[in-house]
Design an enzyme around this catalytic site. Structure first.
Site, PDB file in Angstrom:
ATOM      1  N   SER A 118     111.217 -34.393  92.208  1.00 10.44           N
ATOM      2  CA  SER A 118     110.966 -35.788  92.585  1.00 10.44           C
ATOM      3  C   SER A 118     109.687 -36.301  91.921  1.00 10.44           C
ATOM      4  O   SER A 118     109.275 -37.434  92.152  1.00 10.44           O
ATOM      5  CB  SER A 118     110.885 -35.910  94.107  1.00 10.44           C
ATOM      6  OG  SER A 118     109.853 -35.064  94.583  1.00 10.44           O
ATOM      7  N   HIS A 129      98.764 -30.112  71.077  1.00 13.60           N
ATOM      8  CA  HIS A 129      99.550 -30.878  70.103  1.00 13.60           C
ATOM      9  C   HIS A 129      98.948 -30.832  68.684  1.00 13.60           C
ATOM     10  O   HIS A 129      99.628 -30.536  67.719  1.00 13.60           O
ATOM     11  CB  HIS A 129      99.676 -32.339  70.537  1.00 13.60           C
ATOM     12  CG  HIS A 129     100.223 -32.516  71.934  1.00 13.60           C
ATOM     13  ND1 HIS A 129     101.139 -31.649  72.482  1.00 13.60           N
ATOM     14  CD2 HIS A 129      99.993 -33.456  72.888  1.00 13.60           C
ATOM     15  CE1 HIS A 129     101.449 -32.050  73.709  1.00 13.60           C
ATOM     16  NE2 HIS A 129     100.759 -33.141  73.981  1.00 13.60           N
TER      17      HIS A 129
HETATM   18  C1  BG6 Z   1     100.880 -35.620  76.687  1.00 12.63           C
HETATM   19  C2  BG6 Z   1      99.497 -35.987  77.138  1.00 12.63           C
HETATM   20  O1  BG6 Z   1     100.958 -34.233  76.461  1.00 12.63           O
HETATM   21  O2  BG6 Z   1     101.173 -36.299  75.475  1.00 12.63           O
HETATM   22  C3  BG6 Z   1      99.369 -37.489  77.314  1.00 12.63           C
HETATM   23  O3  BG6 Z   1      99.216 -35.339  78.369  1.00 12.63           O
HETATM   24  C4  BG6 Z   1      99.824 -38.207  76.067  1.00 12.63           C
HETATM   25  O4  BG6 Z   1      98.038 -37.845  77.620  1.00 12.63           O
HETATM   26  C5  BG6 Z   1     101.176 -37.698  75.610  1.00 12.63           C
HETATM   27  O5  BG6 Z   1      99.895 -39.591  76.367  1.00 12.63           O
HETATM   28  C6  BG6 Z   1     101.561 -38.278  74.266  1.00 12.63           C
HETATM   29  O6  BG6 Z   1     102.871 -37.935  73.954  1.00 12.63           O
HETATM   30  P1  BG6 Z   1     103.681 -38.828  72.906  1.00 12.63           P
HETATM   31  O7  BG6 Z   1     104.949 -38.075  72.731  1.00 12.63           O
HETATM   32  O8  BG6 Z   1     103.837 -40.176  73.521  1.00 12.63           O
HETATM   33  O9  BG6 Z   1     102.842 -38.875  71.659  1.00 12.63           O
END
Ligand code: BG6
Length: 485
Positions: A14, A251
């Site tokens: 949820s 990332h």
């Molecule tokens: C997430 C972060 O992992 O990735 C966020 O916690 C961020 O803060 C997001 O906004 C960005 O993902 P994308 O796919 O929109 O670039």
């Protein structure tokens, strides 16, 4: 996709992540025919006491078509998909509730008359990591696949995996005591993005790049992530983590690995991940003078953020890879919230041409840009003769914009691919334990300096490029702004 009797169990059903990402991704897979065998069933588990129908009603609103598109119009598909979902409520340490969950899953398996070996259980933890150890213990004790001959139980976990090296290692050990590495799927959703997945193909399937991709030809590489909005209601979570833990440690480092790694022996997940780990292990300690931190003005107005917060919402960090290919080439990582645009891209800037008879240095260098989002594209900036009678030059570009080149092709959402990979048992796009450790090793000393207040973020205006000091660092690292594109 060959599934026997597949049960997908979403824990934290949820919550926000499940509603916004997990269920929509499952729905898109369903629509594309992947989860339509009669053996597939989805279970939601969370603390909220609601009925199956109430959960379905909550999810319905999020089942949109593609990225942020209009609500999905195939309502028949939506209804059929929602009928696959059953809900069990309970707290995350309630033995009786996990027993009940197991009973429900088993009921489904028995009703499908499963053969030994065809029972597949995928647990998706859309939960805060704090409860991972407890929930994993419950799964281990009560909910494992009972048919040991070829069936499986897999666990998908989401970041943040810890807050620094020590806490991440602790979490890894806790989960590692319960599950084998081959059962653990640590998601970094950047690895599911189309152009991130394209990096290996680009680099290793094109003769163009092979001889140029090194310190002899490349001056600097930037990996940039910008968002044009702030923390938007996530202030409480964000303030505990900050931009380095939220974006850099996962990332950006994952992208860096794919840009910098050597050619793997094969495409087997272990071979690819072996090469990624080597890159991470070759990164030199970060120097304070190669870091600029920022915090946007107004960030602390969020009631969930402490007035004295020292948390960066922006950072530029130069990483240096100490190996034969990359020595001397700065990898400039940059990410920020509340900036002037939303964009994620990789910029590979080449060195100047030696013997510049056209005097084109002023115009700018060759640059290869991969735009991960929005509007996936890659383009190469190159110098050409300006069309006309004069012998003058101009910086132009070879441009491959996906929207134009692949019209009508829907690019799948990262989560769709990654869930499908989990069902298929392909760990290539998931973070291995040693990779995670090496990634934390890079940023932990810097994070501790920030946490101790030794390094402070500079203020910047929301909607700006971030602190000007970051641009100064960029040019010190060798980046030269080019004109034209
Ligand atoms: C997430 C972060 O992992 O990735 C966020 O916690 C961020 O803060 C997001 O906004 C960005 O993902 P994308 O796919 O929109 O670039």
């Amino acid at each position: 996709l060959e599934t026997g009797c597949l049960s997908i169990i979403v824990l934290g059903a949820s919550g926000d992540l499940a509603k916004k990402k997990t269920f929509p991704a499952l729905f898109n897979l369903y629509r594309q025919g992947f989860l339509q065998s009669s053996g597939v069933h989805i279970f939601g588990y969370a603390r909220t006491k609601i009925s199956d129908d109430e959960l379905r009603a909550r999810i319905r609103g999020y089942l949109v078509h593609g990225k942020g598109g209009p609500p999905h119009t195939h309502s028949e598909d939506v209804s059929k998909f929602l009928q696959l979902i059953k809900y069990v409520s309970g707290s995350y340490d309630a033995e009786d509730r996990f027993r009940l969950l197991d009973k429900e899953i088993s009921k489904h398996e028995i009703s499908k008359n499963i053969q030994e070996g065809s029972s597949q259980r995928l647990f998706y933890l859309a939960l805060p990591p704090l409860v991972y150890p407890t929930v994993c213990k419950m799964i281990r004790r009560f909910c494992m696949n009972k048919y040991n001959h070829g069936g499986w139980t897999r666990i998908v976990v989401e970041k943040p995996f810890g807050k620094d090296l020590e806490s991440a290692e602790k979490l890894s050990t806790q989960l590692g005591d319960l599950f084998d590495e081959s059962q653990l799927y640590r998601i970094d959703h950047y690895l599911g993005k189309e152009l991130v997945q394209n990096l290996l193909v680009l680099r290793f399937a094109n003769r163009f790049f092979l001889p140029l991709w090194n310190r002899d030809n490349i001056d600097n590489i930037q990996i940039v992530f910008r968002e044009d909005f702030g923390t938007e209601g996530r202030g409480g979570y964000f303030d505990e983590y900050g931009i380095i833990r939220d974006i850099f440690q996962n990332h950006l480092l994952q992208v860096l690995c794919l840009v910098a790694m050597e050619k793997p022996v094969s495409l087997r997940p272990e071979h690819i991940r072996d090469e990624k780990v080597k890159v991470l292990q070759s990164v030199l300690p970060i120097k304070s003078e190669e870091v600029v931190l920022g915090q946007y003005e107004g960030y602390r107005d969020d009631p969930t953020v402490p007035d004295s917060s020292n948390t960066p919402t922006f950072a530029t960090v130069v990483l240096r890879i100490d190996n034969e290919r990359w020595e001397g080439v700065p990898f400039i990582l940059k990410a920020g919230k509340a900036l002037n645009s939303r964009k994620a891209e990789i910029r590979v800037q080449f060195k100047d041409v030696p013997g510049d008879i056209f005097r084109c240095k002023r115009q700018g260098r060759n640059e290869f840009v991969i735009r991960l989002q929005p509007s996936e594209a890659m383009y190469m900036k190159l110098t050409v003769k300006q069309p006309g009678l004069e012998m003058s030059t101009i910086l132009s570009e070879l441009d491959l914009s996906y929207g134009q080149r692949y019209q009508g092709v829907t690019i799948p959402e990262a989560y769709e691919r990654l869930i499908l990979d989990t069902i298929r048992g392909d760990q290539q796009h998931f973070v291995r334990r040693d990779e995670l450790k090496a990634a934390w090793e890079i940023f932990t000393p810097l994070l501790h300096r920030i946490d101790d207040g030794e390094l402070k973020p500079l203020p910047y205006k929301p909607g700006s490029r971030g602190p000007v000091e970051a641009d100064v660092l960029l040019s010190k690292a060798g980046y030269r702004q080019t004109h034209g594109y």
